[in-house]
Write a protein that holds these residues in place. Structure first.
Motif, PDB file in Angstrom:
ATOM      1  N   GLU A  21      -7.266 -13.155  34.382  1.00  0.00           N
ATOM      2  CA  GLU A  21      -8.569 -12.606  34.018  1.00  0.00           C
ATOM      3  C   GLU A  21      -9.357 -12.306  35.281  1.00  0.00           C
ATOM      4  N   ILE A  22     -10.145 -11.227  35.241  1.00  0.00           N
ATOM      5  CA  ILE A  22     -10.916 -10.858  36.428  1.00  0.00           C
ATOM      6  C   ILE A  22     -12.115  -9.999  36.049  1.00  0.00           C
ATOM      7  N   ILE A  23     -13.228 -10.184  36.772  1.00  0.00           N
ATOM      8  CA  ILE A  23     -14.402  -9.322  36.629  1.00  0.00           C
ATOM      9  C   ILE A  23     -14.194  -8.114  37.531  1.00  0.00           C
ATOM     10  N   VAL A  24     -14.444  -6.930  37.007  1.00  0.00           N
ATOM     11  CA  VAL A  24     -14.249  -5.701  37.765  1.00  0.00           C
ATOM     12  C   VAL A  24     -15.528  -4.865  37.720  1.00  0.00           C
ATOM     13  N   ASN A  67     -13.043 -15.216  40.587  1.00  0.00           N
ATOM     14  CA  ASN A  67     -12.162 -14.128  40.152  1.00  0.00           C
ATOM     15  C   ASN A  67     -12.945 -12.861  39.799  1.00  0.00           C
ATOM     16  N   TYR A  68     -13.338 -12.153  40.856  1.00  0.00           N
ATOM     17  CA  TYR A  68     -14.040 -10.876  40.695  1.00  0.00           C
ATOM     18  C   TYR A  68     -13.584  -9.916  41.782  1.00  0.00           C
ATOM     19  N   PRO A 111     -19.230 -16.298  32.894  1.00  0.00           N
ATOM     20  CA  PRO A 111     -19.001 -15.727  31.561  1.00  0.00           C
ATOM     21  C   PRO A 111     -17.662 -16.120  30.952  1.00  0.00           C
ATOM     22  N   PHE A 112     -16.680 -16.464  31.767  1.00  0.00           N
ATOM     23  CA  PHE A 112     -15.361 -16.823  31.232  1.00  0.00           C
ATOM     24  C   PHE A 112     -15.402 -18.118  30.412  1.00  0.00           C
ATOM     25  N   PHE A 136     -18.184  -5.397  29.010  1.00  0.00           N
ATOM     26  CA  PHE A 136     -17.305  -5.765  27.897  1.00  0.00           C
ATOM     27  C   PHE A 136     -16.026  -6.395  28.444  1.00  0.00           C
ATOM     28  N   TYR A 137     -15.458  -7.262  27.630  1.00  0.00           N
ATOM     29  CA  TYR A 137     -14.197  -7.931  27.961  1.00  0.00           C
ATOM     30  C   TYR A 137     -13.096  -7.231  27.180  1.00  0.00           C
TER      31      TYR A 137
END
Length: 433
Positions: free
Chosen positions: A162-165, A190-191, A263-264, A316-317
């Motif tokens: 999982e990663i923020i982009v 993790n971004y 947020p995760f 959004f995820y």
């Protein structure tokens, strides 16, 4: 009595002898008949002797003949083996081709159902009130050949795949600083920033922010370097596809967002798309029955409609599933052909049902909690005036409803991080234009 037995004895003996003779003759006759039948059916006898085919010891001619015959037999067997091997290779090739076709077919229509039926046994429906449908689509098989360089970067940064982009060019440099400063403060490792120009690449490197610079692409480079918010927002759907193909779930984030928690820790992960809403209360966010009144219809003047305010395409995820990738493809394709707003297209593809001439997207959706994943209308119009709601700490706040983004972002940090209760007061509910 004795005399009668003596008289009957010779007569009975003669009859017995005659009976035995007749039985013997009958048996002989039957035997001859069976022998004739067997001789006719099996002229060579029951056991066929092969001795006549074997060479006699000491006979040179017969030995040579046997060797030739054996050699011919071996050659014939070799030929048959080669033929069978060739057939085997052809069959294996056909099996591979059929397997590949099957795999591609499974990625099309009814993908989730087919995989579910293949992996799990079919069951009967349970008692009333206990039945619950299968909601979570399976993820795709990661394909690192799509972008090996990006795959190596994500392998080091992502957590639990999982990663923020976020996408950024030099036009949003100041907001980007507020964005990653608060991500670091919260402790989210993790971004990654997709740098759309060289200035942002250098800026991220200078501030130790993970970034990824795409390989040169004329069309994308033009939009990325000089495009405004909406142009860049439309570009993200094309870029995100590679992340999903590599097997990573992405929390897509615009840079006009302030992070207050990780947020995760607040995601459900039970849908293809899990998005924040542009709704400003429970009704507009989660849906309501809106009654349309048409007096001219008389008795049937009231028509009931179901309404929901749109999902925000800036946060959004999205999980790496076939419906998710299809969504990105649909939106990117339409934006390349239409002069349309990406958020409107995003929602149309997510929500429009199948109807004549159109096949809707079969994707699972979830709406995020409006008070945890908050838009700026909720904050500035409602929350800051409510004594109870103002005590809640959101996960993120998206300044999507106001054009004066940077000063409001800084005020949000002052209010929620530094505890300055007056920080939000100078701003009007809406915008001044």
């Amino acid at each position: 009595m004795i005399g009668r037995r003596e008289r009957e004895g010779p007569l009975m003996r003669n009859n017995a002898q005659s009976l035995r003779k007749s039985r013997v003759l009958t048996a002989v006759a039957i035997g001859i008949l069976i022998g004739c039948i067997l001789a006719f059916l099996f002229p060579n006898g029951f056991i066929v002797s092969h001795s006549r085919h074997l060479p006699v010891k000491g006979s040179k001619t017969q030995e040579i003949s046997a060797e030739c015959e054996s050699s011919d037999r071996v050659n014939m067997l070799k030929s048959e083996f080669v033929a069978v091997s060739d057939n085997n290779a052809e069959l294996k090739k056909q099996v591979r081709e059929l397997t590949e076709r099957l795999r591609l077919a499974e990625q099309g229509k009814d993908q989730a159902q087919k995989q579910f039926l293949a992996l799990g046994k079919q069951v009967k429906a349970g008692p009333f009130g206990t039945v619950k449908g299968f909601r979570t689509n399976p993820t795709v098989v990661p394909d690192e050949s799509v972008n090996p360089r990006l795959a190596k970067i994500l392998e080091k940064i992502a957590i639990n795949r999982e990663i923020i982009v976020a996408l950024a060019n030099s036009n949003v440099k100041e907001m980007l600083e507020v964005w990653f400063t608060n991500i670091k403060r919260v402790g989210i490792p993790n971004y990654i920033v997709v740098a759309l120009d060289d200035e942002i690449s250098k800026y991220c490197e200078l501030n130790q922010v993970p970034f990824y610079k795409r390989d040169p692409d004329e069309g994308i480079d033009t939009i990325g370097k000089s495009g405004g918010n909406h142009a860049v927002s439309g570009l993200k759907f094309l870029i995100l596809r590679e992340f999903l193909q590599l097997g990573y779930s992405v929390l897509l984030s615009d840079v006009d967002i302030v992070y207050l928690q990780n947020p995760f820790n607040h995601l459900y992960r039970d849908s293809d798309v899990e998005s924040m809403s542009d709704g400003h209360d429970n009704m507009t966010t989660y849906g309501f029955n809106d009654v349309f009144d048409e007096p001219a219809m008389g008795w049937s003047r009231y028509a009931h409609t179901m309404r929901i305010w749109v999902y925000n395409s800036g946060f959004f995820y999205i999980r790496p599933t076939i419906p998710s990738i299809e969504l990105l493809d649909r939106v990117a394709t339409r934006l390349s052909k239409e002069n349309a707003w990406d958020q409107a297209v995003f929602n149309e593809e997510l929500f429009y049902p199948s109807h004549p001439g159109y096949e809707g997207l079969h994707a699972a959706r979830r709406t995020m909690d409006i008070y945890l994943f908050m838009n700026s209308k909720v904050l500035f119009k409602t929350v800051r005036y409510d004594a109870n709601l103002s005590k809640l700490k959101p996960v993120i706040i998206h300044v999507n409803y106001h054009p004066d983004k940077l000063p409001r972002m800084k005020a949000i940090v002052e209010y929620y991080v530094n505890g300055k209760q007056e920080a939000l007061k100078p701003f009007p509910n809406g915008s001044s234009w």
